[in-house]
Design a protein around this motif. Structure first.
Motif, mmCIF file in Angstrom:
data_model
loop_
_atom_site.group_PDB
_atom_site.id
_atom_site.type_symbol
_atom_site.label_atom_id
_atom_site.label_comp_id
_atom_site.label_asym_id
_atom_site.label_seq_id
_atom_site.Cartn_x
_atom_site.Cartn_y
_atom_site.Cartn_z
ATOM 1 N N CYS A 121 0.834 -1.209 0.000
ATOM 2 C CA CYS A 121 0.000 0.000 0.000
ATOM 3 C C CYS A 121 0.865 1.254 0.000
ATOM 4 N N ILE A 122 1.880 1.273 0.847
ATOM 5 C CA ILE A 122 2.753 2.447 0.943
ATOM 6 C C ILE A 122 3.500 2.673 -0.363
ATOM 7 N N LEU A 123 4.091 1.624 -0.892
ATOM 8 C CA LEU A 123 4.864 1.769 -2.135
ATOM 9 C C LEU A 123 3.981 2.146 -3.316
ATOM 10 N N THR A 124 2.761 1.569 -3.359
ATOM 11 C CA THR A 124 1.842 1.907 -4.443
ATOM 12 C C THR A 124 1.396 3.363 -4.343
ATOM 13 N N GLY A 125 1.109 3.810 -3.117
ATOM 14 C CA GLY A 125 0.708 5.199 -2.914
ATOM 15 C C GLY A 125 1.793 6.172 -3.322
ATOM 16 N N LEU A 126 3.042 5.838 -3.004
ATOM 17 C CA LEU A 126 4.150 6.698 -3.409
ATOM 18 C C LEU A 126 4.351 6.655 -4.923
ATOM 19 N N ARG A 127 4.272 5.470 -5.507
ATOM 20 C CA ARG A 127 4.448 5.347 -6.950
ATOM 21 C C ARG A 127 3.433 6.189 -7.705
ATOM 22 N N ASP A 128 2.181 6.131 -7.241
ATOM 23 C CA ASP A 128 1.107 6.850 -7.925
ATOM 24 C C ASP A 128 0.967 8.293 -7.454
ATOM 25 N N GLY A 129 1.764 8.682 -6.463
ATOM 26 C CA GLY A 129 1.662 10.041 -5.934
ATOM 27 C C GLY A 129 0.315 10.299 -5.293
ATOM 28 N N THR A 130 -0.245 9.310 -4.599
ATOM 29 C CA THR A 130 -1.566 9.455 -3.967
ATOM 30 C C THR A 130 -1.463 10.386 -2.769
ATOM 31 N N PRO A 131 -2.114 11.561 -2.838
ATOM 32 C CA PRO A 131 -2.005 12.514 -1.729
ATOM 33 C C PRO A 131 -2.591 11.951 -0.439
ATOM 34 N N GLY A 132 -1.976 12.325 0.675
ATOM 35 C CA GLY A 132 -2.479 11.897 1.966
ATOM 36 C C GLY A 132 -1.353 11.704 2.964
ATOM 37 N N PHE A 133 -1.709 11.101 4.093
ATOM 38 C CA PHE A 133 -0.787 10.938 5.221
ATOM 39 C C PHE A 133 -0.359 9.477 5.324
ATOM 40 N N TYR A 134 0.934 9.263 5.542
ATOM 41 C CA TYR A 134 1.499 7.926 5.686
ATOM 42 C C TYR A 134 2.363 7.901 6.949
ATOM 43 N N GLU A 149 12.266 4.012 14.843
ATOM 44 C CA GLU A 149 12.221 5.144 13.916
ATOM 45 C C GLU A 149 10.783 5.306 13.431
ATOM 46 N N VAL A 150 10.266 6.534 13.512
ATOM 47 C CA VAL A 150 8.917 6.822 13.032
ATOM 48 C C VAL A 150 9.012 7.975 12.032
ATOM 49 N N ASN A 151 8.387 7.811 10.865
ATOM 50 C CA ASN A 151 8.366 8.861 9.849
ATOM 51 C C ASN A 151 6.936 9.311 9.600
ATOM 52 N N HIS A 152 6.686 10.595 9.771
ATOM 53 C CA HIS A 152 5.404 11.188 9.386
ATOM 54 C C HIS A 152 5.575 11.733 7.978
ATOM 55 N N ILE A 153 4.767 11.229 7.055
ATOM 56 C CA ILE A 153 4.929 11.538 5.631
ATOM 57 C C ILE A 153 3.624 12.086 5.066
ATOM 58 N N VAL A 154 3.702 13.221 4.416
ATOM 59 C CA VAL A 154 2.545 13.782 3.722
ATOM 60 C C VAL A 154 2.885 13.867 2.238
ATOM 61 N N VAL A 155 2.110 13.168 1.419
ATOM 62 C CA VAL A 155 2.294 13.212 -0.039
ATOM 63 C C VAL A 155 1.376 14.289 -0.605
ATOM 64 N N HIS A 156 1.944 15.145 -1.453
ATOM 65 C CA HIS A 156 1.196 16.248 -2.043
ATOM 66 C C HIS A 156 0.796 15.920 -3.482
ATOM 67 N N ALA A 157 -0.157 16.688 -3.986
ATOM 68 C CA ALA A 157 -0.697 16.435 -5.329
ATOM 69 C C ALA A 157 0.325 16.665 -6.434
ATOM 70 N N ASP A 158 1.378 17.428 -6.148
ATOM 71 C CA ASP A 158 2.385 17.710 -7.177
ATOM 72 C C ASP A 158 3.525 16.690 -7.174
ATOM 73 N N ARG A 159 3.276 15.551 -6.589
ATOM 74 C CA ARG A 159 4.244 14.456 -6.511
ATOM 75 C C ARG A 159 5.489 14.845 -5.705
#
Length: 231
Positions: A121-134, A149-159
């Protein structure tokens, strides 16, 4: 010899008398200068000794504290503000949070072959640039401690992606236990091209998928510290 002693004796009291009466003699001026440098602070003959005593006292305290070796040390670096702000972003969570096991004892070798659903799910979301919180992290257990280790990641619409990390670990040896906590400032990066993620799914559905595909430093490039960004 008698004359020299007499002159020396006369010179000593003479300075004191001149200072008290305010006689503007050279001797008085010479005697007045040292008190300005703190000589008078040392009430005894060796003013330098007074300063040395203070310094020695301070050093002694430090040395004493060092001699009694602490059983626990705690180190904290960075500010959690960026990490917390990204965690509070009002954006949808795309995948369930996932923490991979790694380390000498609790190694990824003991995990299942291939990708878990959360990893896909995470890799697919990053590949497709799916906006949201990971939320993605790694739990590491070593012979002499552990780290999370904890990473807060926000993917934006502009990839692009904005992320901040939190590291917390406890380590010990024969004499001490230590705890370390580190927060990294938020950075905005560009997600790598889709073929990277496709290659992961096509060629690393085995024990290599963690080292080759689940390291965040492989997911993006051109990072710039720009502070938290939710959209």
């Amino acid at each position: 010899m008698t004359l020299a002693i007499a002159l020396t004796a006369a010179c000593g009291p003479g300075k004191s008398d001149d200072t008290e009466t305010g006689e503007p003699t050279t001797a008085a001026t010479t005697e007045t200068d040292p008190p300005a440098t703190g000589t008078t602070t040392g009430t005894g003959d060796p003013p330098t000794g007074t300063t040395d005593t203070t310094t020695t006292g301070t050093t002694g305290t430090t040395d004493s504290s060092t001699t009694a070796e602490p059983t626990t040390t705690i180190g904290t670096t960075g500010d959690s503000e960026d990490f917390d702000q990204l965690g509070a972003c009002a954006v949808p969570m795309v995948c369930e949070e996932f923490f991979h096991d790694d380390g000498e004892i609790q190694g990824h070798q003991e995990g299942p072959e291939g990708f878990l659903d959360a990893e896909r799910c995470i890799l697919t979301g990053l590949r497709d640039g799916t906006p949201g919180f990971y939320v993605y992290g790694v739990n590491s257990v070593f012979a002499n401690g552990d780290e999370r280790e904890v990473n807060h990641i926000v993917v934006h619409a502009d990839r692009t992606v904005t992320f901040a990390s939190h590291f917390k670990g406890s380590f010990f040896d024969a004499d001490t236990d230590s705890s370390t906590e580190v927060f990294t400032p938020a950075q905005t990066c560009t997600i790598v091209d889709a073929p990277f993620f496709d290659n992961c799914f096509e060629n690393h559905d085995d024990w290599t998928h963690y080292t080759e595909c689940m390291k965040i430093e492989k997911w993006w490039t051109d990072c710039v510290a720009m502070g938290p960004r939710c959209e």
